[in-house]
Design a protein around this motif. Structure first.
Motif, PDB file in Angstrom:
ATOM      1  N   PHE A  46      26.574  -7.650  57.711  1.00 46.76           N
ATOM      2  CA  PHE A  46      27.471  -6.513  57.935  1.00 46.76           C
ATOM      3  C   PHE A  46      28.787  -7.000  58.521  1.00 46.76           C
ATOM      4  O   PHE A  46      28.803  -7.641  59.580  1.00 46.76           O
ATOM      5  N   GLY A  47      29.899  -6.722  57.830  1.00 45.58           N
ATOM      6  CA  GLY A  47      31.188  -7.152  58.352  1.00 45.58           C
ATOM      7  C   GLY A  47      32.320  -6.800  57.405  1.00 45.58           C
ATOM      8  O   GLY A  47      32.139  -6.082  56.417  1.00 45.58           O
ATOM      9  N   GLU A  48      33.494  -7.325  57.710  1.00 43.86           N
ATOM     10  CA  GLU A  48      34.694  -7.000  56.937  1.00 43.86           C
ATOM     11  C   GLU A  48      35.059  -8.135  55.996  1.00 43.86           C
ATOM     12  O   GLU A  48      35.058  -9.305  56.381  1.00 43.86           O
ATOM     13  N   LEU A  49      35.378  -7.773  54.757  1.00 44.44           N
ATOM     14  CA  LEU A  49      35.892  -8.732  53.785  1.00 44.44           C
ATOM     15  C   LEU A  49      37.416  -8.653  53.798  1.00 44.44           C
ATOM     16  O   LEU A  49      37.989  -7.562  53.708  1.00 44.44           O
ATOM     17  N   LEU A  50      38.062  -9.805  53.919  1.00 43.00           N
ATOM     18  CA  LEU A  50      39.513  -9.874  54.072  1.00 43.00           C
ATOM     19  C   LEU A  50      40.143 -10.682  52.948  1.00 43.00           C
ATOM     20  O   LEU A  50      39.495 -11.531  52.323  1.00 43.00           O
ATOM     21  N   MET A  51      41.428 -10.435  52.730  1.00 42.41           N
ATOM     22  CA  MET A  51      42.216 -11.303  51.869  1.00 42.41           C
ATOM     23  C   MET A  51      42.874 -12.364  52.747  1.00 42.41           C
ATOM     24  O   MET A  51      43.541 -12.042  53.728  1.00 42.41           O
ATOM     25  N   ARG A  52      42.660 -13.613  52.395  1.00 45.19           N
ATOM     26  CA  ARG A  52      43.243 -14.731  53.149  1.00 45.19           C
ATOM     27  C   ARG A  52      44.448 -15.277  52.405  1.00 45.19           C
ATOM     28  O   ARG A  52      44.367 -15.636  51.228  1.00 45.19           O
ATOM     29  N   LEU A  53      45.588 -15.326  53.091  1.00 44.99           N
ATOM     30  CA  LEU A  53      46.827 -15.877  52.549  1.00 44.99           C
ATOM     31  C   LEU A  53      47.119 -17.172  53.294  1.00 44.99           C
ATOM     32  O   LEU A  53      47.368 -17.164  54.498  1.00 44.99           O
ATOM     33  N   THR A  54      47.077 -18.291  52.567  1.00 43.60           N
ATOM     34  CA  THR A  54      47.224 -19.599  53.193  1.00 43.60           C
ATOM     35  C   THR A  54      48.509 -20.268  52.735  1.00 43.60           C
ATOM     36  O   THR A  54      48.822 -20.278  51.534  1.00 43.60           O
ATOM     37  N   THR A  55      49.266 -20.819  53.664  1.00 46.06           N
ATOM     38  CA  THR A  55      50.459 -21.573  53.286  1.00 46.06           C
ATOM     39  C   THR A  55      50.034 -22.794  52.473  1.00 46.06           C
ATOM     40  O   THR A  55      49.129 -23.524  52.871  1.00 46.06           O
ATOM     41  N   GLY A  68      37.564 -13.632  51.960  1.00 47.48           N
ATOM     42  CA  GLY A  68      36.455 -14.068  52.802  1.00 47.48           C
ATOM     43  C   GLY A  68      36.392 -13.265  54.083  1.00 47.48           C
ATOM     44  O   GLY A  68      37.154 -12.322  54.298  1.00 47.48           O
ATOM     45  N   GLY A  69      35.517 -13.673  54.941  1.00 44.79           N
ATOM     46  CA  GLY A  69      35.253 -13.014  56.199  1.00 44.79           C
ATOM     47  C   GLY A  69      33.898 -13.499  56.662  1.00 44.79           C
ATOM     48  O   GLY A  69      33.005 -13.753  55.837  1.00 44.79           O
ATOM     49  N   SER A  70      33.705 -13.642  57.950  1.00 47.57           N
ATOM     50  CA  SER A  70      32.535 -14.350  58.470  1.00 47.57           C
ATOM     51  C   SER A  70      31.224 -13.899  57.844  1.00 47.57           C
ATOM     52  O   SER A  70      30.447 -14.710  57.324  1.00 47.57           O
ATOM     53  N   GLU A  71      30.947 -12.609  57.886  1.00 49.83           N
ATOM     54  CA  GLU A  71      29.644 -12.125  57.447  1.00 49.83           C
ATOM     55  C   GLU A  71      29.505 -12.182  55.919  1.00 49.83           C
ATOM     56  O   GLU A  71      28.409 -12.374  55.400  1.00 49.83           O
ATOM     57  N   ALA A  72      30.629 -12.021  55.204  1.00 52.69           N
ATOM     58  CA  ALA A  72      30.612 -12.206  53.755  1.00 52.69           C
ATOM     59  C   ALA A  72      30.379 -13.671  53.413  1.00 52.69           C
ATOM     60  O   ALA A  72      29.654 -13.993  52.455  1.00 52.69           O
ATOM     61  N   ASN A  73      30.989 -14.569  54.177  1.00 49.33           N
ATOM     62  CA  ASN A  73      30.778 -16.001  53.950  1.00 49.33           C
ATOM     63  C   ASN A  73      29.307 -16.374  54.107  1.00 49.33           C
ATOM     64  O   ASN A  73      28.764 -17.183  53.351  1.00 49.33           O
ATOM     65  N   VAL A  74      28.666 -15.794  55.125  1.00 45.64           N
ATOM     66  CA  VAL A  74      27.244 -16.036  55.346  1.00 45.64           C
ATOM     67  C   VAL A  74      26.438 -15.559  54.139  1.00 45.64           C
ATOM     68  O   VAL A  74      25.554 -16.258  53.636  1.00 45.64           O
ATOM     69  N   ALA A  75      26.765 -14.357  53.660  1.00 49.09           N
ATOM     70  CA  ALA A  75      26.042 -13.804  52.512  1.00 49.09           C
ATOM     71  C   ALA A  75      26.192 -14.693  51.279  1.00 49.09           C
ATOM     72  O   ALA A  75      25.213 -14.949  50.555  1.00 49.09           O
TER      73      ALA A  75
END
Length: 346
Positions: free
Chosen positions: A8-17, A34-41
């Motif tokens: 259970f958590g938030e999925l985010l858009m990551r913008l990397t230089t 990504g996002g911590s809990e999505a990464n785990v899944a």
């Protein structure tokens, strides 16, 4: 057959230089999700485990892309909620380089996930057939309502006989609503069974002075006596604790890290070997890779030392992969554990 794991958590858009550009220099960004809990899944699903991800996404094309990303990695999205009024949270990552640390700027206010409130989730439906429910301190840090939503999920899991997994996941920049991490997290943690965090995170959540992990090479070892004492002190405050994991990292430069881990279970401390990674590609998500590896290992390996070894090796491999999640197989993790050579696999 092991029951499913629900994260259970938030999925985010990551913008990397791109490259090693600083934020004022860049004219474009590399995009990942990504996002911590999505990464785990995603880690668990990549290993072949059964996993569902619970979140709330905006009902727009960006939300659709997020669902596609989860599905392409075999994560069950049937419990994902869609919101007409919220946006997709983002964060901007400026990569580290040698002696210069990386930095993260969060842009999550008003996201679809941050608008979740108690009573909005049918926890009995979400946790039906689950063996483990996983949440993290990132969620509890976002809003007081989300901390209460975590409490609802934990209480439902307790009623249904589902084990509860907690990653402390302390992010200083997220705790902005006037509560300290220990005020919010400790009462929730006391209802959980499985725990993850760095020694510093346990200290912040529980107020216990932690031993140091200062290692400059794979020849070093973990201070077994100090961490045994520390884990026993933590365990006294967590009455339901079955597994207590501490992931360790010592940063020599941005590209040169040492890593290890300890597990306290069945009234005994287990320690991993120390790994040295001298060419870190992307260190974000390494802790999530440890969690995903361990939750998979809890379901698939009987021996506690094997569980710890698998999770630690999985987190080491994540350092070699761009993006938030760990794109490695069980066979690759086991090859690392067996000391397999690094020749091209043909």
């Amino acid at each position: 057959m092991s029951g499913k794991i629900v994260t259970f958590g938030e999925l985010l858009m990551r913008l990397t230089t791109p490259g090693n550009l600083r934020l004022p220099q860049t004219r474009c960004f590399d995009v990942n999700f990504g996002g911590s809990e999505a990464n785990v899944a995603i880690s668990i699903a990549t290993y072949g485990g059964q996993v569902s991800f619970l979140t709330s996404l905006p009902d727009n094309p960006l939300g659709d892309v997020c669902l596609m990303k989860l599905r392409e990695h075999s994560v069950d999205t049937s419990m994902v909620m869609r919101s007409k009024g919220g946006r997709l949270g983002t964060y901007i990552m400026e990569k580290a380089a040698d002696m210069r640390a990386g930095s993260v700027i969060y842009d999550r206010k008003g996201s679809a996930f941050s608008q979740l409130k108690p009573g909005m989730i049918d926890w009995e439906k979400v946790l039906h057939g689950a063996e483990i429910f996983h949440w993290s301190g990132i969620v509890a840090a976002l809003t007081p309502d989300l901390a209460d939503v975590c409490r609802e999920g934990i209480e439902a899991a307790r009623r249904m006989g589902v084990k509860v997994s907690c990653d402390i996941n302390y992010r200083k920049n997220l705790w902005q609503y006037g509560k300290r991490i220990d005020e919010v997290m400790l009462p929730l943690m006391q209802q959980c069974d499985i725990f993850f965090g760095s020694s510093d995170e346990y200290t912040k959540a529980m107020g216990l002075a932690a031993p140091e992990f200062v290692s400059r090479s794979a020849a070093d070892s973990i201070d077994t006596a100090a961490f045994d004492t520390y884990c026993r002190a933590i365990r006294q405050q967590l009455p339901r604790c079955q597994y207590l994991f501490i992931a360790m990292r010592h940063v020599i430069t941005s590209e040169h890290h040492t890593l290890g881990g300890v597990l306290f279970a069945d009234n005994r401390l287990y320690t991993s070997k120390v790994y040295e990674v001298s060419n870190v590609i992307d260190s974000l998500g390494v802790g999530d890779a440890f969690v995903g590896g361990m939750l998979y290992a809890i379901q698939h390996y009987a021996d506690n030392q094997t569980k710890l070894n698998f999770a630690t090796a999985a987190s080491v491999l994540k350092n070699t992969i761009v993006g938030d999640y760990n794109m490695v197989s069980v066979a690759e993790v086991e090859r690392l554990l067996q000391g397999d050579n690094l020749e091209v696999k043909r």
